[in-house]
Design an enzyme around this catalytic site. Structure first.
Site, mmCIF file in Angstrom:
data_model
loop_
_atom_site.group_PDB
_atom_site.id
_atom_site.type_symbol
_atom_site.label_atom_id
_atom_site.label_comp_id
_atom_site.label_asym_id
_atom_site.label_seq_id
_atom_site.Cartn_x
_atom_site.Cartn_y
_atom_site.Cartn_z
ATOM 1 N N GLY A 205 -16.886 5.539 16.309
ATOM 2 C CA GLY A 205 -16.243 6.834 16.523
ATOM 3 C C GLY A 205 -16.016 7.535 15.202
ATOM 4 O O GLY A 205 -16.662 7.220 14.189
ATOM 5 N N SER A 206 -15.078 8.457 15.199
ATOM 6 C CA SER A 206 -14.854 9.264 14.000
ATOM 7 C C SER A 206 -13.988 8.514 12.984
ATOM 8 O O SER A 206 -13.257 7.572 13.335
ATOM 9 C CB SER A 206 -14.163 10.569 14.401
ATOM 10 O OG SER A 206 -12.913 10.258 14.964
ATOM 11 N N THR A 207 -14.035 8.972 11.763
ATOM 12 C CA THR A 207 -13.225 8.360 10.702
ATOM 13 C C THR A 207 -11.735 8.527 11.015
ATOM 14 O O THR A 207 -10.936 7.610 10.799
ATOM 15 C CB THR A 207 -13.600 8.996 9.345
ATOM 16 O OG1 THR A 207 -14.976 8.670 9.098
ATOM 17 C CG2 THR A 207 -12.753 8.468 8.208
ATOM 18 N N THR A 209 -10.248 8.595 13.945
ATOM 19 C CA THR A 209 -9.851 7.582 14.938
ATOM 20 C C THR A 209 -9.843 6.195 14.301
ATOM 21 O O THR A 209 -8.961 5.375 14.585
ATOM 22 C CB THR A 209 -10.816 7.622 16.146
ATOM 23 O OG1 THR A 209 -10.757 8.917 16.717
ATOM 24 C CG2 THR A 209 -10.455 6.598 17.195
ATOM 25 N N GLY A 210 -10.805 5.925 13.430
ATOM 26 C CA GLY A 210 -10.862 4.622 12.750
ATOM 27 C C GLY A 210 -9.566 4.325 12.008
ATOM 28 O O GLY A 210 -9.047 3.216 12.047
ATOM 29 N N GLU A 227 -17.172 1.513 12.971
ATOM 30 C CA GLU A 227 -18.430 2.222 12.654
ATOM 31 C C GLU A 227 -18.107 3.706 12.771
ATOM 32 O O GLU A 227 -17.929 4.215 13.885
ATOM 33 C CB GLU A 227 -19.519 1.868 13.682
ATOM 34 C CG GLU A 227 -19.917 0.411 13.703
ATOM 35 C CD GLU A 227 -20.970 0.074 12.655
ATOM 36 O OE1 GLU A 227 -21.132 0.854 11.695
ATOM 37 O OE2 GLU A 227 -21.614 -0.969 12.797
ATOM 38 N N CYS A 261 -24.768 9.535 14.199
ATOM 39 C CA CYS A 261 -23.955 9.168 13.032
ATOM 40 C C CYS A 261 -24.798 9.205 11.770
ATOM 41 O O CYS A 261 -24.359 9.673 10.735
ATOM 42 C CB CYS A 261 -23.322 7.808 13.229
ATOM 43 S SG CYS A 261 -24.498 6.537 13.655
HETATM 44 P P1 NAD Z 1 -13.822 9.782 18.513
HETATM 45 O O1 NAD Z 1 -13.305 9.062 17.334
HETATM 46 O O2 NAD Z 1 -13.166 11.050 18.905
HETATM 47 O O3 NAD Z 1 -13.784 8.857 19.806
HETATM 48 C C1 NAD Z 1 -14.387 7.566 19.813
HETATM 49 C C2 NAD Z 1 -13.675 6.699 20.848
HETATM 50 O O4 NAD Z 1 -12.353 6.402 20.381
HETATM 51 C C3 NAD Z 1 -13.523 7.345 22.212
HETATM 52 O O5 NAD Z 1 -13.741 6.380 23.222
HETATM 53 C C4 NAD Z 1 -12.069 7.826 22.200
HETATM 54 O O6 NAD Z 1 -11.505 7.946 23.493
HETATM 55 C C5 NAD Z 1 -11.410 6.693 21.420
HETATM 56 N N1 NAD Z 1 -10.138 7.053 20.770
HETATM 57 C C6 NAD Z 1 -9.744 8.272 20.322
HETATM 58 N N2 NAD Z 1 -8.513 8.175 19.763
HETATM 59 C C7 NAD Z 1 -8.154 6.875 19.838
HETATM 60 C C8 NAD Z 1 -6.996 6.140 19.401
HETATM 61 N N3 NAD Z 1 -5.973 6.737 18.781
HETATM 62 N N4 NAD Z 1 -6.957 4.815 19.640
HETATM 63 C C9 NAD Z 1 -8.003 4.188 20.247
HETATM 64 N N5 NAD Z 1 -9.105 4.821 20.696
HETATM 65 C C10 NAD Z 1 -9.182 6.141 20.483
HETATM 66 O O7 NAD Z 1 -15.382 9.986 18.220
HETATM 67 P P2 NAD Z 1 -16.446 10.795 19.096
HETATM 68 O O8 NAD Z 1 -16.163 12.251 18.911
HETATM 69 O O9 NAD Z 1 -16.506 10.214 20.452
HETATM 70 O O10 NAD Z 1 -17.821 10.413 18.345
HETATM 71 C C11 NAD Z 1 -18.365 11.143 17.271
HETATM 72 C C12 NAD Z 1 -18.048 10.419 15.964
HETATM 73 O O11 NAD Z 1 -18.542 9.077 16.027
HETATM 74 C C13 NAD Z 1 -18.753 11.055 14.778
HETATM 75 O O12 NAD Z 1 -17.880 11.103 13.680
HETATM 76 C C14 NAD Z 1 -19.906 10.079 14.489
HETATM 77 O O13 NAD Z 1 -20.380 10.103 13.165
HETATM 78 C C15 NAD Z 1 -19.285 8.785 14.854
HETATM 79 N N6 NAD Z 1 -20.316 7.792 15.155
HETATM 80 C C16 NAD Z 1 -20.466 6.748 14.290
HETATM 81 C C17 NAD Z 1 -21.473 5.817 14.518
HETATM 82 C C18 NAD Z 1 -21.669 4.641 13.591
HETATM 83 O O14 NAD Z 1 -22.347 3.697 13.987
HETATM 84 N N7 NAD Z 1 -21.121 4.639 12.393
HETATM 85 C C19 NAD Z 1 -22.309 5.943 15.630
HETATM 86 C C20 NAD Z 1 -22.104 7.014 16.493
HETATM 87 C C21 NAD Z 1 -21.096 7.937 16.247
#
Ligand code: NAD
Length: 461
Positions: A205-207, A209-210, A227, A261
């Site tokens: 997911g996004s940085t 959220t990470g 990731e 990503c």
């Molecule tokens: P996001 O971070 O908004 O959401 C990712 C997941 O996290 C979703 O299932 C969401 O419901 C969950 N989430 C959100 N807030 C949370 C919290 N506080 N606690 C636990 N879970 C939570 O990301 P997105 O918009 O779905 O995806 C796009 C992002 O993902 C981009 O930044 C992209 O670069 C990244 N991405 C990274 C990789 C990689 O392998 N490095 C691959 C694909 C996408």
């Protein structure tokens, strides 16, 4: 019924008190209802996973691999229907739609033998994004299950359907509790991250959220794999054929409309070939057909959701406010759906949003460079470190530049093509740990060092 969706808890297909419908990114129409998981579903899923955990961990890697093959065969048998659902929820056209971890002797002398053994972590929560819902979820599912863990998948609420369906299909194969799915947003994700019954979080997911997950996971010192986002630079040297490289770079920028990503997010071209390169890149971007129907074989589609659509529009507005030149594009389509035409920004300043941030859409900044030292410094001048590309006919030079780039995956003379056998990880704020390859599998196990002294009195073997 293929178009009815459930949370999968234990061996049950559960509906819920609340549900959601995703907006189809191509047409703007509401798609099917998908139930949202409740706190009770979450508690029950963790309980089921813990109950299944020890007997699943006791099965051999071979048994688990066979079950995963059966699962893969069942998904393949329904591939056409599943890819139809995936195309609708992601906006993609229909075109896009074994290793063993045996013990390892790490040291042996006359006195002691040390063996590294691997044990499953227990219960893994796989939290997934919307851009590649199935491939990213199945990567976590396969790695988690084959190493003997039980897995609870939480798809993105923007793309829940295919993942819920695939986990439902898995009920035919795995014992209850081994693989489950809970649909929902940040709250369910946070609930899994805080839950003491969950041993590891694997997030893609996004940085932003990470960072939240890392904080919540710290309360119980859960294992984490993060990731996260990227800002990949592609560096084009002056010794290449500008037209043929521009055609390749265009694929790296526009695959799934830049919603990858490791999409190419900044292109640095040597000054001496800049005009020729830009000319072909513009031609390639202008060949793309927007609003093509789902059956038209294309790797280009709409943005997947309204939030991402707004983010990309913000990048375009920032370029306009700075007076940047658009070599092509620069317009969002008014709808229905979330379409933006492929856009190239010609030499924006390094602090423009489209250079410094993650656009995650079909807008590419092209920048000029003169010296190797300068381009390496500019490519590394970001908190991201996911991927990067270098293009040169001088392989020693390409490798020299590649090794100086601060990113987890480097491609020489190719756009970004991740391979499952290669460890995939983000440096800097693009991640913690990584997945895929043997090193990725090891992130799903505890390593135990077994020190063997055969003779307890003399301490000799
Ligand atoms: P996001 O971070 O908004 O959401 C990712 C997941 O996290 C979703 O299932 C969401 O419901 C969950 N989430 C959100 N807030 C949370 C919290 N506080 N606690 C636990 N879970 C939570 O990301 P997105 O918009 O779905 O995806 C796009 C992002 O993902 C981009 O930044 C992209 O670069 C990244 N991405 C990274 C990789 C990689 O392998 N490095 C691959 C694909 C996408």
């Amino acid at each position: 019924m293929l178009e009815i969706f459930y949370n999968i808890v234990g061996k049950e297909c559960r509906t819920g008190d609340t549900s959601d419908r995703v907006t189809c990114p191509r047409t703007g129409d509401a798609l099917w209802e998908a139930p949202l998981a409740s706190e009770t579903d979450l508690e029950d899923a963790v309980k089921s996973a813990r109950a299944a955990s020890s007997s699943w961990a006791a099965t051999s890697v071979g048994v688990r691999q066979n079950l995963l093959r059966k699962f893969a065969a069942e998904i393949t048998a329904q591939a056409a229907a599943l890819s139809g659902i995936l195309a609708q929820e992601t906006g993609k056209s229909k075109l896009l739609t074994s290793q063993s971890l045996s013990d390892e002797i790490v040291h042996e002398d006359a006195t002691v033998k040390v063996i590294a053994t691997r044990t499953p972590l227990g219960v893994v929560a796989a939290i997934c994004p919307w851009n590649f819902p199935l491939v990213l979820a199945t990567g976590k599912i396969a790695a988690g299950l084959v190493t003997g863990n039980c897995v609870i998948v939480k798809p993105s609420p923007f793309t829940p359907y295919t993942t819920l369906k695939v986990v439902e299909i898995a009920l035919n194969t795995f014992p209850p509790g081994v693989l489950q799915a809970l649909n929902g947003g940040a709250e369910i994700g946070r609930g899994l991250t805080l839950h003491p019954g969950v041993d590891k979080i694997s997030l893609t997911g996004s940085t932003a959220t990470g960072k939240k997950i890392m904080e919540c996971a710290s309360y119980s010192l859960k294992r984490i794999t993060l990731e996260l986002g990227g800002n990949d630079a592609s560096i084009v040297c002056e010794d290449v054929d500008p037209a043929s490289v521009a055609r390749q770079v265009a694929i790296g920028c526009l695959f799934h409309s830049g919603q990858m990503c490791v999409a190419t997010k900044r292109v640095y071209v040597h000054k001496s070939i800049y005009p020729a390169f830009l000319h072909t890149l513009v031609e390639e971007f202008e060949k793309i057909k927007t609003r093509a129907p789902v059956d038209f074989p294309s790797t280009f589609g709409p943005l997947q959701n309204n939030m991402q659509f707004s983010i990309v529009k913000e990048h375009i507005e920032d370029c306009k406010a700075r007076g940047c030149t658009f070599a092509t594009g620069g317009k969002a389509d008014e709808g229905p759906g979330f379409w933006i035409e492929p856009t190239i920004v010609d030499r924006p300043p390094d602090d423009a949003l489209v250079v410094a941030g993650e656009q995650f859409g079909p807008i590419t900044p092209v920048l000029e460079w003169e010296t190797e030292e300068e381009v390496i410094r500019r490519a590394n001048n970001t908190s991201s470190g996911l991927g990067a590309c270098v293009w040169s006919t001088d392989m020693a030079r390409a490798e020299r530049i590649g090794r100086k780039l601060e990113a987890g995956s480097i491609w020489l003379n190719s756009f970004e093509k991740p391979l499952p056998m290669a460890y995939f990880s983000g440096h800097k704020e693009s991640g913690v740990g990584g997945e895929w390859g043997k090193q990725g599998l090891l992130s799903y196990v505890n390593t135990q060092s077994l020190h063997i002294y055969k003779d307890p009195v003399l301490g000799r073997l």
